[in-house]
Design an enzyme around this catalytic site. Sequence first.
Site, PDB file in Angstrom:
ATOM      1  N   GLU A  35       0.774  -1.187   0.047  1.00  0.00           N
ATOM      2  CA  GLU A  35      -0.041   0.165   0.008  1.00  0.00           C
ATOM      3  C   GLU A  35       0.834   1.372   0.033  1.00  0.00           C
ATOM      4  OE1 GLU A  35      -0.632  -2.678   1.881  1.00  0.00           O
ATOM      5  OE2 GLU A  35      -2.652  -3.270   1.275  1.00  0.00           O
ATOM      6  N   HIS A  46     -10.304  -5.115   9.822  1.00  0.00           N
ATOM      7  CA  HIS A  46     -10.941  -4.917   8.570  1.00  0.00           C
ATOM      8  C   HIS A  46     -12.334  -4.513   8.622  1.00  0.00           C
ATOM      9  CE1 HIS A  46      -7.902  -8.124   7.598  1.00  0.00           C
ATOM     10  NE2 HIS A  46      -8.392  -7.929   6.291  1.00  0.00           N
TER      11      HIS A  46
END
Lengths: 350, 333
Positions: free
Chosen positions: B70, B139
């Site tokens: 990322e 998450h």
Amino acid sequence: MPSIDLETEAGRKEALRRMLTIRWFDETAGERFADGEIPGFVHLYIGEEAVGVGACAALEEDDYITSTHRGHGHCIAKGLDPKPMMAELYGKRDGYCNGKGGSMHIADVDAGMLGANGIVGAGPPLGTGAALTIDRKDEDRVALSFLGDGAVAQGQVHSAVNLAATWDLPVIFLVENNGYGEGTPADEQHNVENLSATAGAYNIPGITVDGMDVTAVNEAVSEARKRARDGKGPTFIEAETYRFHGHFEGDEELYREDDEVERWEARDPIDSFAERLMDRGELTDDGFEELTKEAKSTIEEALEYALDAEEPTPQEAYDDMFGADVPELTRFAQQVRADGGPDHDNGGER
Amino acid sequence: MASAGLEAEQTETMTVREAIRETLREELDRDEDVFLMGEDIATMGGVLDVTGDLHEQFGKDRVRDTPIGESGFMGAATGAAATGSRPVVELMFSDFIGVAMEQTMNQMAKMRYMFGGKTEMPVTVRTTEGGGMGAASQHSGTVHAWIAHFPGLMAVAPGTPAAAKGLLKSAIRSDDPVFFFENKMIYEQSGEVPTDEEFTIPLGEANVEREGSDVTVVATQRLVGESLSVADDLEGDTDVEVIDLRSLYPLDTDTIVESLNKTGRLVVADESPLSYGTHAEVVARAVENAFYSLDAPIQRVGVPDTHMPFSPPLEGEVLPGGEEVRDAIERIV
Ligand SMILES: Cc1ncc(C[n+]2csc(CCOP(=O)(O)OP(=O)(O)O)c2C)c(N)n1
């Protein structure tokens, strides 16, 4: 003393038992997830058992590991108890994380298991940190970080390896190269053939081993452990393996062909290890059956334990946030919504 | 201005997921500079199946699978945007912004300003937020308040399929960095979406989804739909006005104030943690601009400063929904 000595017959049997236990834990978790009993995501380790068991067997009991989102196998290999593991998958209070973590976050710091991890590549910095403690306190331990092939693309992985290499920290980085990061092939994510090439950038040993062979993994990690304990710093190991199931349960697996899966399944790490033990005359068909039965019953017991265990109460959602007592959270907990929310005795009326 | 002008236009029934995918398709088609990148968005079609078949139509150069890095690809999007591309990045789960914080906060957000306005930053970051799937803390985060708080970044969060289309178009066409937050529990929610390829919703414009005179509920994402159902349930007793906030930054103070001048009561419903977040900003704007219209204490509905736990009874406890919105309304009406 390694936790399981693969040089002995008893050790080899124990390794096989652990591999079978992992297999049945995950078969069961997969079934129960498909039945809708287990919430969230479940990533199974089936096919990769030789890596976790081979590696953890080479560690001593008080060594540390960090794990990944595919962590059930690492937990069992490290000696964690399948009962609170399964209870955690069911979100029960008696799970390893009191139901807060689920499949992707099982941890038992006392057993040296510093957590499965939902963040890809987050383990290696933690492993380096554990090794820093070991080094500072002059302890007789090492840390080992499992990571996936996909995780090798993470910046924080490289930062952690560099730090560990620069400071000669007693940590081992073990890449489980199962060929895919989710649905994207490893060779579309990396420009090197062997991920152990990573080590070259940090001037530490980098080796690739057969991850379907528990002994090969074990030897590599034993060597790396020795090196770490001799103050020579980290080793970067790549174990070539394969996951027989999809990335997560429910994955349609449109990205790989059936014959590829079959080719790897023919090299099942459990069957091939069992065959080797049979060739050596250390195991019979019946013996293998027996071990399989034991593993199954261990997992059945774990499942029963999980099903019987209690759900946490809603109030427990506010526990474990801080070590300190924080009035804000206590207030939230007390005002459980049915009780009518915050009180306005300071006069909201006009 | 209920559902701004929708009546006059051609619409089609779509889910939020379809609205996003079709908008991406239209924008890829419209502008060669637009491309998509993210983990597993091509071959796999995205883990939550948003990008779907787009790679088949546009090829893997325009719809790119990235490695799992990322910080690398968020930074690459920043560099690409500064040099004439219009990247649309999928950050699989918003919690992963943690991995890419440096490139987001210190580069993407600051470049234009620090360079004296001499560069543009047309990057869109699509990411998914929220609890409700038993996906546990790493998450399930709702992090839009962090982004909205940080100068130089815009943040939008649609509560309906139409808002998803209009806001995503504006985000992609904007020359500034815009985070587009998708609540993962509303992908299947369907509604009428204008088919016009030029249908955009200005960044910074809230929408009154339902008019009412007793209490204003300013809601975001999943809580918009939940608040609308509550409003329906209470009809006859309490006349609830529901606003889909849509843009977190810039924030539409005028629509909120106008509503409060009418109702005098405010509930803010958003899935962020309660302290120092989205709610606080809406409340501050209300108090600054409509203090004398307020007839009752303002109510906040959100996540009580915890991470999203895994276990269903725990997640059910901290995840706000219609029930909490209703309780909040009943406390002040
Ligand atoms: C920071 C971050 N990015 C993306 C993801 C989503 N994700 C979860 S597992 C995974 C693939 C990981 O691949 P690899 O490291 O090879 O491990 P494997 O699944 O093959 O065991 C991805 C992309 C994540 N959990 N964390």
